[in-house]
Design an enzyme around this catalytic site. Structure first.
Site, PDB file in Angstrom:
ATOM      1  N   GLY A  22       0.797  -1.214   0.000  1.00  0.00           N
ATOM      2  CA  GLY A  22       0.000   0.000   0.000  1.00  0.00           C
ATOM      3  C   GLY A  22       0.829   1.262   0.000  1.00  0.00           C
ATOM      4  O   GLY A  22       0.490   2.239  -0.687  1.00  0.00           O
ATOM      5  N   ALA A  46      -5.438  -6.402   4.418  1.00  0.00           N
ATOM      6  CA  ALA A  46      -5.706  -7.836   4.571  1.00  0.00           C
ATOM      7  C   ALA A  46      -4.697  -8.437   5.533  1.00  0.00           C
ATOM      8  O   ALA A  46      -3.598  -7.906   5.730  1.00  0.00           O
ATOM      9  CB  ALA A  46      -5.629  -8.560   3.232  1.00  0.00           C
ATOM     10  N   TYR A  98      -6.046 -18.751   4.188  1.00  0.00           N
ATOM     11  CA  TYR A  98      -5.757 -17.465   3.539  1.00  0.00           C
ATOM     12  C   TYR A  98      -6.265 -17.468   2.105  1.00  0.00           C
ATOM     13  O   TYR A  98      -6.925 -16.515   1.656  1.00  0.00           O
ATOM     14  CB  TYR A  98      -4.260 -17.194   3.578  1.00  0.00           C
ATOM     15  CG  TYR A  98      -3.836 -16.010   2.744  1.00  0.00           C
ATOM     16  CD1 TYR A  98      -4.334 -14.741   3.007  1.00  0.00           C
ATOM     17  CD2 TYR A  98      -2.932 -16.166   1.685  1.00  0.00           C
ATOM     18  CE1 TYR A  98      -3.946 -13.648   2.237  1.00  0.00           C
ATOM     19  CE2 TYR A  98      -2.535 -15.087   0.922  1.00  0.00           C
ATOM     20  CZ  TYR A  98      -3.051 -13.836   1.195  1.00  0.00           C
ATOM     21  OH  TYR A  98      -2.670 -12.756   0.436  1.00  0.00           O
TER      22      TYR A  98
END
Length: 350
Positions: free
Chosen positions: A13, A76, A178
């Protein structure tokens, strides 16, 4: 374009935020700043708004979406985790968090989304049998792994298989918690697009590496684990026989794909989600990656342990042809140069 980047203080990010700034876009950083990921909470870049909140906080999401044109959803819980006891945390962070975000977008009328997807939704990659063509082997058995039999075999005749690259048309077959949550994120985003007329892309990342990876966490990727070991003066410990094939793609190239994806949304048909593989197209084994890092770092050479983790897949590599054709994306950092830079760069938490 004002873009809300969830997980915008994280490894991927933060690189996306920097590239959005370079493209004269207006990123907003939304991040929970969890201590396990951010021992020292980072500040947003100068002039960038920061929102310190969990994506499951509906009120915070609604406030953050005001004036936003698009969302780049990176927040996440990542990695294979430690054991199945992690399942509630993965489902809560990844799937409930995505549902809360999408509900907020529907309420606010924000109709553009780029989702951080993952190659883990495929399970094992593509395999070809000399007799039966393309086949899909089932999960590897613990008895075979314990005996050092790591390669999947043809489920029909038991023959050795040749691994290949997967395209986006490959059926999903998640092999761990996951992976299951990442596929659920895509289904939620697709349902949001259909229900609201939104436009959405899922960028299925392969093995992302580069400067700013988190250090010394069981949820980090394999590149970070090896780099952390070298920073401690230890040899990287390579599981199985080191022959697992992966596609290692540099974080700056992944960030560039996100910016291109955001800019492409207006031209897309509403009401659908399109997946894209984000990989270099140049696969290497985990053993090769560990050796390249160790050599560039000047540290201990890797130790191949024969250990394994149930839920890991043997080979998974990308066919990025769709991303290249549709968005004009090309990776700018090759394997050798990227690993040399990564070996000498800092990790988050150092």
């Amino acid at each position: 374009m004002r873009v809300l980047v969830t997980g915008g203080a994280g490894f991927i990010g933060s690189h996306i935020v920097q590239q959005l700034l370079s493209a004269d876009r207006e990123p907003v950083v939304f991040d929970a700043l969890l201590p396990a990921v951010h021992p020292v909470p980072p500040r947003p870049p100068a002039g960038v708004e920061g929102v310190h909140a969990d994506v499951r906080d509906a009120a915070a999401v609604r406030r953050a979406l005001r004036g936003v044109d698009a969302v780049c959803h990176q927040a996440a819980m990542v990695g294979l985790g430690k054991d199945f006891a992690d399942a509630p945390d993965y489902v809560g962070c990844n799937d409930l968090g995505t549902a809360v975000l999408l509900a907020g977008m529907a309420e606010a009328g924000v109709g553009r989304l780029v989702l951080a997807g993952s190659m883990v939704v495929y399970g094992e990659g593509r395999y070809d049998c000399p007799l039966h063509g393309t086949v899909r082997p089932g999960p590897r058995k613990e008895a075979d792994l314990s005996a050092g039999r790591f390669e999947p075999r043809c489920p029909r005749c038991g023959a050795e298989l040749a691994p290949g690259a997967v395209s986006e048309e490959a059926p999903a077959d998640p092999r761990n918690v996951y992976a299951t949550t990442k596929l659920a994120q895509e289904h939620l985003a697709a349902a949001w697009a259909r229900g609201t007329g939104g436009r959405a892309l899922s960028l299925r990342y392969h093995n992302v590496y580069g400067p700013g990876m988190p250090r010394d966490t069981p949820y980090a990727g394999v590149a970070s684990l090896f780099r952390s070991a070298l920073a401690r003066g230890e040899a990287p410990r390579v599981f199985e026989d080191g022959g697992q094939r992966r596609d290692f793609v540099h974080v700056r190239d992944v960030a560039a794909a996100n910016v291109l994806a955001l800019e492409s949304l207006d031209a897309r048909e509403p009401g659908a989600l399109t997946p894209y593989n984000v990989g270099s197209g140049d696969p290497h084994t985990v053993g090769e990656m560990a050796a390249a890092l160790a050599t560039a770092h000047g540290g201990e050479q890797p130790v191949v342990t024969g250990e394994f983790r149930l839920g890991d897949v043997r080979h998974i590599t990308a066919d990025p042809a769709r991303l290249r054709a549709d968005l004009g994306w090309r990776p700018a950092t090759d394997f050798a140069a990227g690993m040399t830079e990564f070996a000498k760069s800092g990790l988050r938490g150092e």
